[in-house]
Write a protein that holds these residues in place. Sequence first.
Motif, short mmCIF file in Angstrom:
data_model
loop_
_atom_site.label_atom_id
_atom_site.label_comp_id
_atom_site.label_asym_id
_atom_site.label_seq_id
_atom_site.Cartn_x
_atom_site.Cartn_y
_atom_site.Cartn_z
N UNK A 2 35.08 47.81 39.88
CA UNK A 2 34.25 46.61 39.73
C UNK A 2 33.27 46.79 38.58
N UNK A 3 32.66 47.95 38.49
CA UNK A 3 31.70 48.18 37.40
C UNK A 3 32.41 48.24 36.05
N UNK A 4 33.65 48.71 36.03
CA UNK A 4 34.42 48.69 34.78
C UNK A 4 34.72 47.25 34.36
N UNK A 5 34.99 46.38 35.34
CA UNK A 5 35.21 44.97 35.02
C UNK A 5 33.94 44.35 34.44
N UNK A 6 32.80 44.66 35.04
CA UNK A 6 31.54 44.11 34.54
C UNK A 6 31.24 44.61 33.12
N UNK A 7 31.60 45.86 32.84
CA UNK A 7 31.40 46.41 31.50
C UNK A 7 32.29 45.67 30.50
N UNK A 8 33.52 45.33 30.90
CA UNK A 8 34.40 44.55 30.04
C UNK A 8 33.75 43.20 29.69
N UNK A 9 33.25 42.52 30.71
CA UNK A 9 32.64 41.22 30.47
C UNK A 9 31.43 41.34 29.55
N UNK A 10 30.60 42.36 29.77
CA UNK A 10 29.41 42.55 28.94
C UNK A 10 29.78 42.83 27.49
N UNK A 11 30.94 43.43 27.28
CA UNK A 11 31.40 43.75 25.93
C UNK A 11 32.15 42.60 25.28
N UNK A 12 32.24 41.46 25.98
CA UNK A 12 32.92 40.31 25.43
C UNK A 12 34.43 40.36 25.55
N UNK A 13 34.93 41.27 26.38
CA UNK A 13 36.38 41.37 26.57
C UNK A 13 36.82 40.42 27.68
N UNK A 14 38.13 40.31 27.88
CA UNK A 14 38.67 39.38 28.87
C UNK A 14 38.19 39.74 30.27
N UNK A 15 37.93 38.71 31.05
CA UNK A 15 37.47 38.87 32.43
C UNK A 15 38.34 37.96 33.28
N UNK A 16 39.57 38.40 33.51
CA UNK A 16 40.54 37.57 34.20
C UNK A 16 41.43 38.44 35.06
N UNK A 17 42.45 37.84 35.66
CA UNK A 17 43.32 38.57 36.58
C UNK A 17 44.04 39.71 35.87
N UNK A 18 44.51 39.47 34.67
CA UNK A 18 45.24 40.52 33.96
C UNK A 18 44.33 41.71 33.66
N UNK A 19 43.07 41.45 33.34
CA UNK A 19 42.13 42.55 33.10
C UNK A 19 41.98 43.39 34.36
N UNK A 20 41.88 42.72 35.52
CA UNK A 20 41.79 43.45 36.79
C UNK A 20 43.05 44.27 37.04
N UNK A 21 44.20 43.67 36.83
CA UNK A 21 45.46 44.36 37.11
C UNK A 21 45.65 45.57 36.20
N UNK A 22 45.20 45.47 34.97
CA UNK A 22 45.28 46.63 34.08
C UNK A 22 44.47 47.79 34.65
N UNK A 23 43.27 47.50 35.13
CA UNK A 23 42.41 48.56 35.68
C UNK A 23 42.98 49.14 36.96
N UNK A 24 43.40 48.28 37.89
CA UNK A 24 43.85 48.79 39.18
C UNK A 24 45.20 49.51 39.05
N UNK A 25 46.05 49.05 38.12
CA UNK A 25 47.33 49.74 37.91
C UNK A 25 47.10 51.10 37.25
N UNK A 26 46.14 51.18 36.34
CA UNK A 26 45.82 52.47 35.73
C UNK A 26 45.27 53.45 36.76
N UNK A 27 44.59 52.91 37.78
CA UNK A 27 43.99 53.75 38.82
C UNK A 27 45.01 54.17 39.87
N UNK A 28 45.88 53.25 40.28
CA UNK A 28 46.74 53.48 41.44
C UNK A 28 48.23 53.54 41.12
N UNK A 29 48.61 53.11 39.93
CA UNK A 29 50.02 53.10 39.59
C UNK A 29 50.59 51.69 39.57
#
Length: 572
Positions: free
Chosen positions: A415-442
């Motif tokens: 969640x904090x990584x998602x907030x950092x993405x938004x603060x940096x002006x990066x995408x804040x959408x479902x795909x951004x979440x899936x990239x993070x959770x897939x990198x974490x869990x496979x």
Amino acid sequence: MKTKTLLAAAAAALALATSAGAQTAPPALNLTLAPHQTSGAVDKVGVTLKLQAPNAKPGQAFLRLPMVFASVTTQQYEAAQIEVVDAKGPVPLVQKDDPADPSNFMYFRRWQVARPTQGDVTVRYTAAATAFRPKLGSGPPFDLRPEAGGLNGAGVTFLALPDSSAPYSLSLDWDLAAMPAGSRGAQSLGEGPLKLVGPVELLANTFYMAGPLRSYPEASSGQPFAIYWLGTPPFDVPAVASWTEKARTAIATFFGESDKPYRVFFRHNPYPGTGGAGLINSFMSGFGDDPVPTVDGMRHHLAHEIVHNWPGGLNGPNGVVSWYGEGLAEFYSATIPWRSGLITTDDFLAQINERAQSYYGNPVNTAPAEEIAAKFWSDTRVRKLPYDRGAFYMAMVDAQVRAKSGGKRRLDDLVKAMLARRAAGQSYDTEAWLELVAAELGPQARAEHAAMMAGKLLVPPSDAYGPCFEREAASFRAFELGFDSASLTASPRIVKGLVAGSQAAAAGVRDGDEVTEAVVLDAVQAKPEQTITLKIRRDGRDLAITYLPRGQALDGYRWARVPQVPDNQCAI
């Protein structure tokens, strides 16, 4: 149609305000609000906008106001009700509405000028302050409403503002000359006059309250945290305010913004039930008189709305992306107060099992996410899905992350990584979440998310909530209104589709009955013994029919306390 939730728009507006403040001062926009009283009650608010040389031209965007927001009807001004004057004199307006949003979430009425403007422009209109009764009692109570000699409402429902995302040098002034002596004006970003730089969304996504305000602390002007209300609420305000301040501090500290200014507004609903929503640096908490609110009963609702001010919502269609914002608000509104000692382990367990009752006892709990938006405001069963489904999904992800990392990482890190993405002006959408959770869990994390979106019933692991609880099979009587829930959003509300053999039918409800008062159903789903009362008009007679809105038993799960594990080893 792509749309942001109010909190996502608010977060974007604040980010732009921060960045814009360091640049050359943009054009000025001054907003003045002048409430007016008749016989001790506010009946209207004069709104004046002064725009510095907007250079508006025919065919270009000038002003806009939502026609509806989250099922709440706005002021919906006509062009003739808006006075526009520039250096040459009156400026006629051309009015056009966007196509209606079939989900009843949000669409706009827009105005263009009929001739080019010259110099500074003044815009004046009057907003009516009237008691609003929602069709279902489900939309956020944002309407501009008189209350106890004052008024309150969210800007999104009554402020026609420039149709632009560009920054302004914004200023807000209260003209309280027509209000009782000692009246105050407060808003989400402070009390009294306000100056800041940012887009007009900062004014639209703000809650306003004025009149003989009471506050916590009593001397609230300039304080980083304050609560405002009008009249005398039917609960222990100091106790609720004290707990809310502690919860706000704990939640803000978790998200790394413990010094962030914050406002809470308590607002009386002239109908049963609660309701509320987060706005910029604030939230509005509605309460009714039946049942009388309690400190314990308000805690979850208050914490849920506070959490919303940080993760907000993902960019994407309303309903389809609601699992994220509502799921996180549900998950952390229980978890953070529990970690902080603001609720007990028994309180935490009770919240888990209320969610289990609501989710597993929901007869439409396998509806796909793409169907949620169309029925969100007309069917309480559908409306609850993003909250319950999202919270269980977040609990499952948290359990998987803790298990894979040996307890070194958790949902918090994603969640904090998602907030950092938004603060940096990066995408804040479902795909951004899936990239993070897939990198974490496979890669299976993507498949699990897709299954949830398709409607697969979620079953968190037995230890999803830590070592103090274990999952057990349970049976839940399904929530069943007993007739077509769309009957409650029609005008008039006429009962249709009565289910033969239902509790509603057994109690005496009949097709063709008119339901004369809104019924708040969302909280009932989690309370299996709670009855509802319908105010019915039939053949010219007024009736009150009370029944238990439950049907057949459905299989599901609940969690039980593991007595061998002490409380001090529980919190996840």
